[in-house]
Design a protein around this motif. Structure first.
Motif, short mmCIF file in Angstrom:
data_model
loop_
_atom_site.label_atom_id
_atom_site.label_comp_id
_atom_site.label_asym_id
_atom_site.label_seq_id
_atom_site.Cartn_x
_atom_site.Cartn_y
_atom_site.Cartn_z
N UNK A 187 0.85 -1.18 0.00
CA UNK A 187 0.00 0.00 0.00
C UNK A 187 0.88 1.23 0.00
N UNK A 188 0.72 2.07 -1.00
CA UNK A 188 1.56 3.27 -1.14
C UNK A 188 3.04 2.89 -1.09
N UNK A 189 3.35 1.78 -1.75
CA UNK A 189 4.71 1.25 -1.87
C UNK A 189 5.29 0.72 -0.56
N UNK A 190 4.49 0.59 0.45
CA UNK A 190 4.96 0.07 1.74
C UNK A 190 4.46 -1.37 1.91
N UNK A 191 5.35 -2.28 2.34
CA UNK A 191 4.94 -3.68 2.51
C UNK A 191 4.32 -3.93 3.88
N UNK A 192 3.30 -4.78 3.89
CA UNK A 192 2.65 -5.22 5.12
C UNK A 192 2.54 -6.74 5.06
N UNK A 193 3.18 -7.43 5.98
CA UNK A 193 3.14 -8.90 5.98
C UNK A 193 1.90 -9.35 6.73
N UNK A 194 1.02 -10.02 6.00
CA UNK A 194 -0.29 -10.40 6.53
C UNK A 194 -0.35 -11.93 6.60
N UNK A 195 -0.55 -12.48 7.79
CA UNK A 195 -0.51 -13.93 7.97
C UNK A 195 -1.79 -14.42 8.64
N UNK A 196 -2.35 -15.46 8.08
CA UNK A 196 -3.54 -16.08 8.65
C UNK A 196 -3.22 -16.68 10.03
N UNK A 197 -4.15 -16.56 10.97
CA UNK A 197 -3.95 -17.16 12.29
C UNK A 197 -3.64 -18.64 12.13
N UNK A 198 -2.68 -19.13 12.95
CA UNK A 198 -2.20 -20.50 12.76
C UNK A 198 -2.06 -21.22 14.09
N UNK B 135 -6.16 -16.86 20.54
CA UNK B 135 -5.37 -17.49 21.60
C UNK B 135 -4.51 -18.62 21.04
N UNK B 136 -5.04 -19.39 20.08
CA UNK B 136 -4.25 -20.45 19.47
C UNK B 136 -3.06 -19.87 18.72
N UNK B 137 -3.28 -18.76 18.04
CA UNK B 137 -2.19 -18.12 17.31
C UNK B 137 -1.13 -17.61 18.28
N UNK B 138 -1.57 -17.03 19.38
CA UNK B 138 -0.62 -16.52 20.38
C UNK B 138 0.18 -17.65 21.01
N UNK C 87 6.14 -10.77 22.43
CA UNK C 87 5.94 -10.81 20.98
C UNK C 87 4.56 -11.31 20.61
N UNK C 88 3.76 -11.69 21.60
CA UNK C 88 2.41 -12.18 21.36
C UNK C 88 1.39 -11.12 21.75
N UNK C 89 1.70 -9.88 21.47
CA UNK C 89 0.79 -8.76 21.70
C UNK C 89 0.14 -8.36 20.38
N UNK C 90 -1.13 -8.06 20.42
CA UNK C 90 -1.89 -7.70 19.22
C UNK C 90 -2.54 -6.34 19.43
N UNK C 91 -2.86 -5.67 18.34
CA UNK C 91 -3.58 -4.39 18.42
C UNK C 91 -4.51 -4.27 17.23
#
Length: 402
Positions: free
Chosen positions: A87-98, A117-120, A128-132
Motif C-alpha cells: 500500500x503506497x509502496x509500503x509492505x505489510x506482511x499479513x498472515x492467517x492465524x495458525x 489465543x491459538x495463534x498466540x 511478541x504475542x501482543x496484538x492491536x
C-alpha cells in the motif's frame, strides 16, 4: 487494564489504514490485528520498521480482499499463510492465524485457525504475542506480554522447552531479545531450557544462525547476553572456536558494528576466520572483511607515527586499516582517535610511475619491470609518498638492479 497505541504515526498512516480497511471489508470487524514487533516497539517507544498483521482471513481471502481494494498482493509465503500487501509502496506482511500441527525443531506444519489465543500460543515470547486492532487497542492473550514488555522480561509463551523444541533458533532469539529488550538477569526458566537443549541448534541452517547472531551483536550492549551464552555453553555450540571474551568486551565499548564484534570472538588467524565465515555462510564481503582484520601485513597500533599510518592505509585500504585499529585499541586500551581522523582525511595517492616510464628510460618490458616498480613503490612508501624526484629514483633502481 486498557492499553492503546493511538497516536502512533505508522498506525494512523493512510497506507496502513487502507490495508486494514481492505481486510475488514472482507472479514468484518476484528478480522485483523497488528502483531509482534510493531506493537511491542510502539509500547516501548522504539522505532517501528516492519508492520505485521494477523488475520482470520484465509490466504486466498486476503489476496482477494487486497485486490478488491486496489492494493497489490504478493504470495511471499502462502503455504504458511503469509501474503505481503503493498500500500503506497509500503509492505505489510499479513498472515492467517495458525496453530502448529507438527514441528521438527526447524520448521512447522501449520493449520489455519480463527482463534487468537491459538495463534498466540505458538509464538516465541509473551512480549511478541501482543496484538492491536485498527483503533490501537492492545490485546494480551498470554496475560503476561504487557508486563514483560514494561519490565524488560523475556519469557517464553507456555513451556520454554516446548517452544524451543518447536524451533531451536528460539535459543538464539532468547539471547537476542534479552540483549535488545531485557533488563536485569535473564528469565531463569528460559535460561535453563536454552542450556539443556543447546545441542539441538545443530539442526539449524547456518544462514538462520548467522542472521540471528548478527542481529544479537547489533544491540546497544550485547555483552551481558553473550556472557550468558558463554556460561550456558550456547556460545560454544554456535562458535566452536570462540575465544575468551576479553577482546569482545573491549570491542563492544568501541564500536556498535556487529561484524567487528563477531570478529572479536574469533581467533586471530585469517585462515580460521575464513573457515568459520564459510561455515556460517556469511557473505563474501563479511568473510573477506573479517579475514583482512587479522591477516598478515602492516601492524597497526594506536600510537604509530603519521608516516607509518599513511603507509598502512595505502597497503591495507582504509576499511581494513580502521578495523585493525579498532582491534588494536581493544587489545591495548589506548585511544586511536587521531589515527582514525587521519584515515578519514587522507586520500592515498596513486602510484606515480609505471611501465611506460621505464620504457621511456630505455628499459625493455620484461620480468625485471615488475621488480623495479615494486622496489620503487616500497621506497616511495617508506619516504612517505614524495611528490617529486621519481625519475631520479627510477634511474638509480635500474642501475642497482641491473
Amino acid at each position: 487494564m486498557s492499553v492503546s497505541m493511538l497516536g502512533q504515526p505508522w498506525l494512523e498512516a493512510s497506507a496502513t489504514r487502507a490495508v486494514m480497511a481492505a481486510l475488514e471489508a472482507a472479514g468484518g470487524p476484528d478480522c485483523a490485528r497488528f502483531v509482534g514487533g510493531c506493537v511491542r516497539n510502539s509500547l516501548l517507544g522504539r522505532p517501528v520498521d516492519d508492520i505485521d498483521i494477523a488475520t482470520r482471513l484465509r490466504p486466498e481471502e486476503t489476496v482477494a480482499a487486497l485486490k478488491a481494494a486496489g492494493l497489490k498482493a504478493v504470495p511471499t509465503g502462502i503455504e504458511h499463510g503469509t501474503i505481503t500487501g503493498v500500500s503506497e509502496r509500503k509492505p505489510y506482511e499479513i498472515t492467517t492465524l495458525r496453530r502448529d500441527v507438527e514441528t521438527d525443531g526447524r520448521r512447522a506444519v501449520v493449520a489455519f485457525t480463527e482463534d487468537w489465543a491459538e495463534d498466540a500460543a505458538r509464538r516465541d515470547f509473551r512480549l511478541n504475542a501482543l496484538y492491536a486492532d485498527a483503533a490501537g487497542r492492545v490485546f494480551d492473550p498470554t496475560g503476561g506480554g504487557l508486563a514483560d514488555a514494561a519490565e524488560g522480561r523475556i519469557v517464553f509463551v507456555g513451556e520454554a522447552e516446548t517452544r524451543i523444541r518447536e524451533d531451536y533458533l528460539r535459543i538464539l532469539r532468547f539471547f537476542r531479545f534479552q540483549a535488545w529488550y531485557g533488563r536485569g538477569e535473564p528469565d531463569p526458566t528460559g535460561l535453563a531450557a536454552c542450556a539443556a537443549l543447546k545441542d539441538g541448534m545443530a539442526r539449524l541452517s547456518a544462514e538462520r544462525v548467522s542472521k540471528e547472531l548478527l542481529k544479537l551483536l547489533a544491540a546497544v550492549d550485547p555483552r551481558p547476553s553473550v556472557r550468558a551464552m558463554a556460561e550456558t555453553g550456547v556460545l560454544a555450540v554456535v562458535l566452536p572456536d570462540v575465544q575468551p571474551l576479553d577482546l569482545f568486551e573491549a570491542t563492544c565499548g568501541l564500536t556498535d558494528d556487529p561484524v567487528m564484534r563477531l570478529s572479536a570472538l574469533l581467533p586471530d588467524d585469517a585462515a580460521v576466520v575464513v573457515r568459520i565465515a564459510q561455515d556460517l555462510r556469511l557473505s563474501n564481503a563479511v568473510r573477506d572483511r573479517m579475514a583482512a582484520a587479522v591477516a598478515e601485513g602492516p601492524v597497526v597500533t594506536p600510537d604509530m607515527t603519521g608516516a607509518a599510518t599513511r603507509a598502512a592505509i595505502y597497503r591495507l585500504g582504509r576499511a581494513a586499516f580502521e578495523d585493525r585499529l579498532t582491534r588494536a585499541e581493544a587489545m591495548s586500551g589506548r585511544d586511536g582517535a587521531a589515527l582514525r581522523r587521519l584515515a578519514t582525511a587522507w586520500t592515498p595517492p596513486s602510484m606515480p610511475v609505471g611501465g611506460r616510464d621505464l620504457a621511456r628510460l630505455g628499459r625493455t618490458p620484461g620480468p625485471e619491470t615488475g621488480r623495479i616498480l615494486k622496489a620503487f613503490e616500497d621506497g616511495w612508501i617508506a619516504d612517505d609518498f614524495p611528490t617529486d624526484g621519481h625519475e631520479d629514483r627510477l634511474k638509480s633502481l635500474m642501475a642497482s638492479l641491473g
